[in-house]
Design an enzyme around this catalytic site. Structure first.
Site, PDB file in Angstrom:
ATOM      1  N   HIS A 278       0.848  -1.190   0.000  1.00 28.70           N
ATOM      2  CA  HIS A 278       0.000   0.000   0.000  1.00 28.70           C
ATOM      3  C   HIS A 278       0.879   1.233   0.000  1.00 28.70           C
ATOM      4  O   HIS A 278       2.013   1.214   0.487  1.00 28.70           O
ATOM      5  CB  HIS A 278      -0.921   0.003   1.234  1.00 28.70           C
ATOM      6  CG  HIS A 278      -1.984   1.034   1.183  1.00 28.70           C
ATOM      7  ND1 HIS A 278      -1.812   2.303   1.691  1.00 28.70           N
ATOM      8  CD2 HIS A 278      -3.240   1.004   0.665  1.00 28.70           C
ATOM      9  CE1 HIS A 278      -2.926   3.004   1.488  1.00 28.70           C
ATOM     10  NE2 HIS A 278      -3.799   2.234   0.870  1.00 28.70           N
TER      11      HIS A 278
ATOM     12  N   ASP B  34      -7.968  -5.024  -0.369  1.00 33.23           N
ATOM     13  CA  ASP B  34      -8.424  -5.655  -1.611  1.00 33.23           C
ATOM     14  C   ASP B  34      -8.250  -7.158  -1.591  1.00 33.23           C
ATOM     15  O   ASP B  34      -8.970  -7.883  -2.278  1.00 33.23           O
ATOM     16  CB  ASP B  34      -7.659  -5.092  -2.809  1.00 33.23           C
ATOM     17  CG  ASP B  34      -7.951  -3.626  -3.020  1.00 33.23           C
ATOM     18  OD1 ASP B  34      -9.117  -3.270  -3.074  1.00 33.23           O
ATOM     19  OD2 ASP B  34      -6.986  -2.844  -3.105  1.00 33.23           O
TER      20      ASP B  34
END
Length: 477
Positions: free
Chosen positions: A332, A391
């Site tokens: 991320h 996700d």
């Protein structure tokens, strides 16, 4: 007609070669002019371009020397930890997305009375305007639901009696209508797609004004309108976790940029939808699912950490799956040690997997969750700390809910419209200046050539510069 199409295609093919040749820029020039590509510093930190009171995303702290120190991830809405919001929602056996929307819009947690009033108003707004469904959705179906949502947002301008009024009261009314209607736009767009593109039955149910966003969405996409309490709870959790993610993510920045130009609400929100549709932003969980399909097809023993890790190495070495070297759902831009959204969703996914009989598949996800950071560290070293992002589990959760993949990114939009609305209002109230960053022109000035003296150029093929090798997959921010 065919001759005209062939002529157009041939011309476009020819000029595309020239376009590719002229547009690449030598990466060394970015360093020469100290350009912050993607509005990021070399160490990945975002360039500070604004201030916000809406949300905060914490993955590291900066010490007195300016060095980044990784810390467990935190997500904050209006000063409140998202973990506290989720846990309080669960403790009171409530659905929490509407409370989140209230908090993001108005800056304070609602009392029970305020929340019930807000939910009643939102419920009354959930039905689309008269003839909207027939004229704007059924008569113009789309194979892509995100494009259908964007078109639905822009079409809403024509049904608004006061679309151009920039008064905050009017903008707030527009935002509340959009928050309430996004789930309906997505569900009806999906039904139209089923009918006109997939050749399947289409079911158009009326929204129930007594239900919240999660329950209504499940009700609208299913032929029998049925769902379990647990199904609605975990979808509600996903909506809470995706409702806001600071002002720096691409779609929220888009809302700020477009709103700073003093345009209408529908234009600004449609632009944010377009941003979220991008595969580097909102479409990441679909890539996770595609990767997991590939893993399940090539790993014989899903319970073997050794076998799973070896296949992950092949993916990371660009020898398997899509040959990008990316393990999707890992890494991320901000979170380093952990993504709090992934942790909360994983906990609820475990409960849903037991109900759906998907424990074996969940175990495979958990093995990859543990092994992927080790595999990436083994191959790339300590260039960047890697953690599993939201996700990785969101697509799995949606699949257990029997939600079609073409609705994964629209679900992100259904949640994020609350954060977008808060950012639009903040920009109008506190921004006051149009965004106008600088771009350095690195082309040379040329002497103008009259048309009679021009010679058709002979292309030697496009010039290309390889992008920097990146070993983390862009998550849904």
């Amino acid at each position: 007609m065919n001759e005209e199409i062939d002529m157009c295609n041939e011309f476009i093919k020819k000029v595309t070669v020239e376009t590719k040749k002229n547009d690449p820029i030598d990466p060394d020039l970015y360093q020469k002019y100290d350009v912050k590509r993607g509005l990021r510093y070399a160490d990945g930190r975002g360039v500070l371009v604004g201030l916000t009171r809406i949300g905060d995303v914490v993955g590291y702290e900066v010490d007195e020397t300016g060095k980044k120190i990784a810390v467990p991830g935190r997500l904050v809405y209006r000063g409140y930890s998202v973990e506290d919001i989720v846990h309080d929602t669960e403790a009171h056996h409530q659905f929490g997305y509407e409370q989140c929307a209230y908090l993001l819009l108005f800056g304070e947690l609602p009392t029970q009375t305020q929340l019930e009033e807000f939910k009643a108003v939102m419920g009354s707004m959930r039905v689309l305007p008269p003839n909207f469904t027939e004229d704007m959705i059924m008569k113009a179906p789309s194979s892509d639901i995100m494009n259908k949502i964007a078109r639905g947002v822009l079409a809403s301008y024509s049904y608004d009696p006061n679309p151009e009024d920039r008064n905050i009261e009017n903008i707030l009314r527009q935002c509340m209508e959009l928050i309430s209607r996004f789930s309906t736009l997505a569900a009806y767009g999906y039904q139209a797609k089923r009918r006109y593109y997939d050749g399947k039955s289409m079911y158009i149910h009326n929204p129930d004004p007594t239900l919240g966003t999660a329950e209504n969405f499940l009700r609208l996409i299913r032929s029998d309108k049925s769902y379990t309490r647990l199904e609605a709870e975990i979808l509600d959790l996903a909506l809470i976790l995706h409702a806001e993610h600071g002002g720096g993510n691409n779609s929220s920045l888009t809302i700020h940029v477009v709103s700073s130009a003093d345009t209408d609400t529908y234009s600004a929100v449609a632009a944010a939808v377009g941003s979220l549709k991008g595969r580097r932003h909102g479409g990441a969980n679909i890539r996770v699912m595609e990767m997991m399909d590939d893993v399940k097809a090539h790993v014989k023993d899903w319970s073997s950490e050794t076998e799973v890790a070896e296949y992950l190495r092949k993916i990371a070495r660009k020898e398997a799956f899509d040959h990008t070297g990316l393990i999707y759902g890992q890494g991320h831009a901000v979170y380093t040690i952990s993504d709090p959204r992934a942790i909360l969703l994983r906990e609820k996914a475990t409960e849903l997997a037991r109900e759906k009989g998907c424990e074996e598949e969940l175990n495979l996800y958990n093995i990859i969750d543990r092994m992927a950071p080790e595999v990436l560290y083994e191959l790339h070293g300590d260039k960047k700390k890697i953690c599993t992002n939201v996700d990785f589990y969101s697509g799995f959760v949606y699949s257990m809910l029997n939600i079609p993949r073409e609705l994964f990114t629209p679900l992100f939009a259904i949640a994020r419209i609350a954060g977008w609305s808060a950012h639009r209002i903040e920009e109008i109230v506190a921004g006051g200046r149009i965004y106008r960053p600088a771009y350095k022109n690195v082309s040379e000035e040329r002497k103008y050539v009259p048309i009679e003296d021009r010679v058709e150029s002979v292309s030697e093929g496009p010039v290309s510069y390889e992008e920097e090798d990146v070993h983390t997959a862009g998550p849904s921010d």
